[in-house]
Write a protein that holds these residues in place. Structure first.
Motif, PDB file in Angstrom:
ATOM      1  N   UNK A 134       0.880  -1.175   0.000  1.00  0.00           N
ATOM      2  CA  UNK A 134       0.000   0.000   0.000  1.00  0.00           C
ATOM      3  C   UNK A 134       0.913   1.219   0.000  1.00  0.00           C
ATOM      4  N   UNK A 135       0.920   1.948  -1.099  1.00  0.00           N
ATOM      5  CA  UNK A 135       1.838   3.085  -1.264  1.00  0.00           C
ATOM      6  C   UNK A 135       1.203   4.372  -0.768  1.00  0.00           C
ATOM      7  N   UNK A 136       2.017   5.177  -0.113  1.00  0.00           N
ATOM      8  CA  UNK A 136       1.565   6.486   0.356  1.00  0.00           C
ATOM      9  C   UNK A 136       1.571   7.501  -0.784  1.00  0.00           C
ATOM     10  N   UNK A 137       2.554   7.407  -1.672  1.00  0.00           N
ATOM     11  CA  UNK A 137       2.751   8.376  -2.750  1.00  0.00           C
ATOM     12  C   UNK A 137       2.444   7.726  -4.094  1.00  0.00           C
ATOM     13  N   UNK A 138       1.649   8.390  -4.896  1.00  0.00           N
ATOM     14  CA  UNK A 138       1.279   7.858  -6.200  1.00  0.00           C
ATOM     15  C   UNK A 138       2.493   7.664  -7.102  1.00  0.00           C
ATOM     16  N   UNK A 139       3.454   8.583  -7.026  1.00  0.00           N
ATOM     17  CA  UNK A 139       4.641   8.474  -7.878  1.00  0.00           C
ATOM     18  C   UNK A 139       5.439   7.211  -7.547  1.00  0.00           C
ATOM     19  N   UNK A 140       5.565   6.887  -6.253  1.00  0.00           N
ATOM     20  CA  UNK A 140       6.270   5.666  -5.856  1.00  0.00           C
ATOM     21  C   UNK A 140       5.561   4.430  -6.389  1.00  0.00           C
ATOM     22  N   UNK A 141       4.229   4.434  -6.307  1.00  0.00           N
ATOM     23  CA  UNK A 141       3.469   3.279  -6.787  1.00  0.00           C
ATOM     24  C   UNK A 141       3.647   3.105  -8.285  1.00  0.00           C
ATOM     25  N   UNK A 142       3.561   4.202  -9.047  1.00  0.00           N
ATOM     26  CA  UNK A 142       3.694   4.096 -10.495  1.00  0.00           C
ATOM     27  C   UNK A 142       5.102   3.677 -10.909  1.00  0.00           C
ATOM     28  N   UNK A 143       6.110   4.140 -10.171  1.00  0.00           N
ATOM     29  CA  UNK A 143       7.470   3.729 -10.493  1.00  0.00           C
ATOM     30  C   UNK A 143       7.644   2.234 -10.249  1.00  0.00           C
ATOM     31  N   UNK A 144       7.042   1.740  -9.166  1.00  0.00           N
ATOM     32  CA  UNK A 144       7.099   0.311  -8.875  1.00  0.00           C
ATOM     33  C   UNK A 144       6.401  -0.492  -9.969  1.00  0.00           C
ATOM     34  N   UNK A 145       5.206  -0.073 -10.368  1.00  0.00           N
ATOM     35  CA  UNK A 145       4.464  -0.790 -11.402  1.00  0.00           C
ATOM     36  C   UNK A 145       5.209  -0.756 -12.732  1.00  0.00           C
ATOM     37  N   UNK A 146       5.831   0.371 -13.030  1.00  0.00           N
ATOM     38  CA  UNK A 146       6.610   0.469 -14.261  1.00  0.00           C
ATOM     39  C   UNK A 146       7.800  -0.485 -14.228  1.00  0.00           C
ATOM     40  N   UNK A 147       8.483  -0.545 -13.090  1.00  0.00           N
ATOM     41  CA  UNK A 147       9.674  -1.387 -12.984  1.00  0.00           C
ATOM     42  C   UNK A 147       9.339  -2.876 -13.054  1.00  0.00           C
ATOM     43  N   UNK A 148       8.078  -3.230 -12.824  1.00  0.00           N
ATOM     44  CA  UNK A 148       7.676  -4.641 -12.880  1.00  0.00           C
ATOM     45  C   UNK A 148       7.428  -5.129 -14.306  1.00  0.00           C
ATOM     46  N   UNK A 149       7.378  -4.227 -15.270  1.00  0.00           N
ATOM     47  CA  UNK A 149       7.172  -4.641 -16.657  1.00  0.00           C
ATOM     48  C   UNK A 149       8.417  -5.386 -17.131  1.00  0.00           C
ATOM     49  N   UNK A 150       8.211  -6.561 -17.707  1.00  0.00           N
ATOM     50  CA  UNK A 150       9.344  -7.369 -18.170  1.00  0.00           C
ATOM     51  C   UNK A 150      10.023  -6.687 -19.359  1.00  0.00           C
ATOM     52  N   UNK A 151      11.340  -6.645 -19.312  1.00  0.00           N
ATOM     53  CA  UNK A 151      12.094  -5.967 -20.359  1.00  0.00           C
ATOM     54  C   UNK A 151      12.957  -6.961 -21.134  1.00  0.00           C
ATOM     55  N   UNK A 152      13.285  -6.556 -22.342  1.00  0.00           N
ATOM     56  CA  UNK A 152      14.173  -7.349 -23.187  1.00  0.00           C
ATOM     57  C   UNK A 152      14.953  -6.395 -24.075  1.00  0.00           C
ATOM     58  N   UNK A 166      10.180 -17.644 -17.897  1.00  0.00           N
ATOM     59  CA  UNK A 166      10.089 -16.284 -17.359  1.00  0.00           C
ATOM     60  C   UNK A 166      11.125 -15.353 -17.984  1.00  0.00           C
ATOM     61  N   UNK A 167      12.311 -15.860 -18.274  1.00  0.00           N
ATOM     62  CA  UNK A 167      13.375 -15.024 -18.829  1.00  0.00           C
ATOM     63  C   UNK A 167      13.035 -14.474 -20.205  1.00  0.00           C
ATOM     64  N   UNK A 168      12.050 -15.076 -20.878  1.00  0.00           N
ATOM     65  CA  UNK A 168      11.691 -14.642 -22.231  1.00  0.00           C
ATOM     66  C   UNK A 168      10.378 -13.870 -22.278  1.00  0.00           C
ATOM     67  N   UNK A 169       9.793 -13.549 -21.121  1.00  0.00           N
ATOM     68  CA  UNK A 169       8.511 -12.839 -21.115  1.00  0.00           C
ATOM     69  C   UNK A 169       8.580 -11.497 -21.835  1.00  0.00           C
ATOM     70  N   UNK A 170       9.717 -10.830 -21.727  1.00  0.00           N
ATOM     71  CA  UNK A 170       9.861  -9.525 -22.372  1.00  0.00           C
ATOM     72  C   UNK A 170       9.843  -9.588 -23.878  1.00  0.00           C
ATOM     73  N   UNK A 171       9.958 -10.788 -24.463  1.00  0.00           N
ATOM     74  CA  UNK A 171       9.963 -10.941 -25.914  1.00  0.00           C
ATOM     75  C   UNK A 171       8.598 -11.329 -26.470  1.00  0.00           C
ATOM     76  N   UNK A 172       7.620 -11.512 -25.596  1.00  0.00           N
ATOM     77  CA  UNK A 172       6.269 -11.822 -26.061  1.00  0.00           C
ATOM     78  C   UNK A 172       5.674 -10.620 -26.793  1.00  0.00           C
ATOM     79  N   UNK A 173       4.726 -10.838 -27.698  1.00  0.00           N
ATOM     80  CA  UNK A 173       3.992  -9.720 -28.290  1.00  0.00           C
ATOM     81  C   UNK A 173       3.332  -8.886 -27.189  1.00  0.00           C
TER      82      UNK A 173
END
Length: 481
Positions: free
Chosen positions: A165-183, A337-344
Motif C-alpha cells: 500500500x503506497x503512500x505516494x502515487x509516484x512511488x506506486x507508479x514507479x514500482x508498477x513500471x519497474x515490474x514490466x518485463x524488459x528485453x 520467465x526469462x523470455x517474457x519480455x519478448x512476447x507480443x
C-alpha cells in the motif's frame, strides 16, 4: 469464552520472512530508509535486516510490548491480521500500521490454500487450530478488497498473500513500471579503438540509452558519470555519437520498438485501480512517454485499446500463434520467465492482468498462457537449469473470468508432469539453448518422442527410456550398456 493463544503464532526464522524478502528484492528498502515491523514476533526479521545494513525497529504485543511505535519509510504488517479473531480489532490494527507508514505498508496474510491440510474448528470467520491459535484464511481478491475497504487505498499485489500500500502515487507508479518485463537484443560492437579504451567510462551512458531508447536529458545521468564523460569527450553529445557509430541503426531501432512496447504495457496496466495523472509520473518516465508517444493522452488511448483486446479470445489466440518465443500447444503458449519480455505486447498485457491479481509468484519460472479460456498459470520447475527433463513442483493458476487465484502442489506426487524440448521455452539468445536443442535432436533420433502421449509424466518418461534402452546424463543421451 474461547481463549486465543496469539503469542504462539510467532515463528522462529533463520532467514528473512517472505514479505521482507520481497521488499528487499523489489528495492523498496534502500540505504537511509527506515523499517518498522508492526507485530515483529521474536524479532528475527529485525536482526536479519540489521545484518544487511538497514535501520529497523519493531513492536509486538507478546514479545516486545514496551517498544515504541515508530514512523518509518516501510512498515511491515507480516502475517498479523490473519491471527486476530476480532474483526474490528483486525481493522484497527491495519489502520494503525498504515498511520506509521511514510512510504509503503506491506500487508501479508495466509491464503485459503494454506488451510487444506489444517485440522481445527470453526470460530468467527476463521478456525481455531489444535495449538489454540486463530487463523483467518483469505482469498487473494478478498484480502485486496478488505485492505481497500479499511484504508480507502487500493493496494498492489506483490505476491500471493502479500500486498503493498503506497503512500505516494509516484512511488506506486514507479514500482508498477519497474515490474514490466524488459528485453534488449544482443548488441554487436564494431571494433573501435576509442570506444574500447573508454568502454567502462561510457557504460552508464550506454545503459541509459539502451534502457530508455533515447539520450539522457539534463540531470538524468549520474552527475559523477556525466562529468567524467565531459572531461574525456568534451560533451555528452560526442560520447553519444561514438556509441551510435560502433553499434549501428538496427540495434537502436529494435531497442526503440521494445521500449515503446514496455511503456504501452505499463500504461495499459495502469488502468487497474486509478490511472495516474501525467504529473504523478516520475520525470524520466514523463520524458519517455513524450519521446515515444508524443502525448500522454495518445499513449493512454493505445494502452486502453491493448487492454480491451486481451478480452477478445481470437486476438489472444492469434497473438499467441504469432509469438516468436515459447512452446505452442493446442490450448496454450508456454514461455520461460526469462523470455517474457519478448512476447507480443498483447500477451504481455494478458499476463500482466493475471499478475494484478496474484502478484509475482516467486518460484515460478514457467508461464502458461491459455488460448482457450482467460487463464494464466505460473509453474514452478526448480531444477529447470540443472535437469534435462525437470518435473513440476507447483502451479498457481489465475482465472481472469472468475477473478480467482488457486494453487496446486505437485511436490508430493510420485508421478509429476515433466518437460521436454526445453529450447522451445527460452529465448533464441539464451546461452544454453543450443545445448537443450542438441539433446532434443538426439532423443528424436532415438525414437523417444514416437508417442508424445506416453511421456508427459515422470513414470511414462522413465518407461520410455527403459523400453528404448537409453539414459540421460546431464544434457546428453547415452545408450545403456
Amino acid at each position: 469464552m474461547t481463549s486465543i493463544a496469539r503469542h504462539k503464532t510467532a515463528m522462529v526464522r533463520d532467514a528473512l520472512s517472505r514479505p521482507m524478502s520481497m521488499v528487499v528484492s523489489d528495492s523498496l528498502i534502500a540505504p537511509g530508509r527506515t523499517v518498522f515491523d508492526y507485530g515483529c514476533g521474536r524479532g528475527d526479521d529485525l536482526r536479519h535486516l540489521e545484518a544487511l545494513g538497514y535501520q529497523a525497529s519493531g513492536w509486538d504485543p507478546g514479545h516486545r510490548p514496551d517498544a515504541e511505535h515508530c514512523h518509518a519509510d516501510v512498515v511491515n504488517l507480516g502475517y498479523v491480521v490473519n491471527v486476530i479473531e476480532d474483526r474490528a480489532e483486525r481493522a484497527r490494527t491495519l489502520a494503525a500500521a498504515w498511520e506509521l507508514a511514510k512510504r509503503v505498508l506491506v500487508v501479508s496474510a495466509r491464503l485459503v490454500w494454506d488451510a487444506r491440510d489444517l485440522v481445527g474448528r470453526r470460530h468467527s470467520d476463521g478456525v481455531i487450530t489444535r495449538t489454540g491459535t486463530f487463523q483467518k484464511f483469505y482469498e487473494q481478491p478478498e484480502l485486496a478488497a478488505w485492505i481497500t475497504q479499511v484504508l480507502g487505498v487500493t493496494p498492489v499485489a506483490a505476491a500471493p498473500g502479500i500486498f503493498y500500500v503506497f503512500r505516494c502515487e509516484e512511488d506506486q507508479q514507479q514500482f508498477l513500471h519497474d515490474r514490466v518485463h524488459t528485453y534488449r537484443p544482443r548488441v554487436r560492437i564494431d571494433p573501435h579503438e576509442r570506444y574500447e579504451s573508454t568502454k567502462e567510462l561510457l557504460s552508464p551512458l550506454f545503459d541509459f540509452m539502451s534502457a530508455h531508447a533515447r539520450p539522457p536529458r539534463t540531470l538524468e545521468l549520474d552527475t559523477g558519470a556525466q562529468e567524467a564523460i565531459k572531461v574525456e569527450f568534451g560533451s555528452v553529445g560526442r560520447a553519444q555519437k561514438l556509441i551510435y557509430a560502433v553499434t549501428g541503426d538496427d540495434y537502436w531501432e529494435q531497442v526503440r520498438i521494445q521500449r515503446r512496447a514496455e511503456l504501452l504495457v505499463y500504461i495499459a496496466m495502469s488502468r487497474f485501480g486509478r490511472r495516474p495523472r501525467f504529473s504523478q509520473l516520475a520525470r524520466t518516465l514523463q520524458t519517455d512517454v513524450k519521446v515515444h508517444f508524443g502525448t500522454y493522452k495518445d499513449a493512454c488511448i493505445q494502452g486502453d485499446r491493448m487492454l480491451v483486446a486481451t478480452g477478445d479470445p481470437m486476438l489472444v489466440f492469434v497473438s499467441a500463434r504469432s509469438s516468436k518465443v515459447g512452446k505452442q500447444t493446442p490450448s496454450a503458449l508456454y514461455v520461460h520467465r526469462s523470455a517474457l519480455g519478448e512476447l507480443p505486447p498483447l500477451l504481455r498485457v494478458y499476463e500482466g492482468c493475471a499478475r494484478v491479481l496474484s502478484g509475482n509468484v516467486e518460484r515460478a519460472n514457467m508461464i502458461k498462457l491459455s488460448v482457450v479460456k482467460p487463464q494464466v498459470s505460473y509453474l514452478s520447475y526448480p531444477k529447470f537449469d540443472k535437469d534435462a527433463h525437470p518435473v513440476l513442483e507447483s502451479a498457481v493458476t489465475v482465472n481472469l473470468r472468475h477473478l480467482t487465484v488457486d494453487w496446486r502442489d505437485y511436490s508430493k506426487s510420485d508421478n509429476p508432469p515433466l518437460l521436454h524440448r526445453k529450447e522451445e521455452f527460452v529465448s533464441e539468445s539464451d546461452p544454453r539453448r543450443d545445448l537443450y536443442a542438441r539433446l532434443t535432436r538426439a532423443e528424436m533420433r532415438a525414437g523417444l518422442y514416437s508417442d508424445p502421449s506416453r511421456i508427459g509424466s515422470l513414470h511414462g518418461w522413465e518407461r520410455q527410456l527403459m523400453a528404448t534402452q537409453y539414459q540421460v546424463f546431464g544434457h546428453r543421451l547415452r545408450k545403456m550398456a
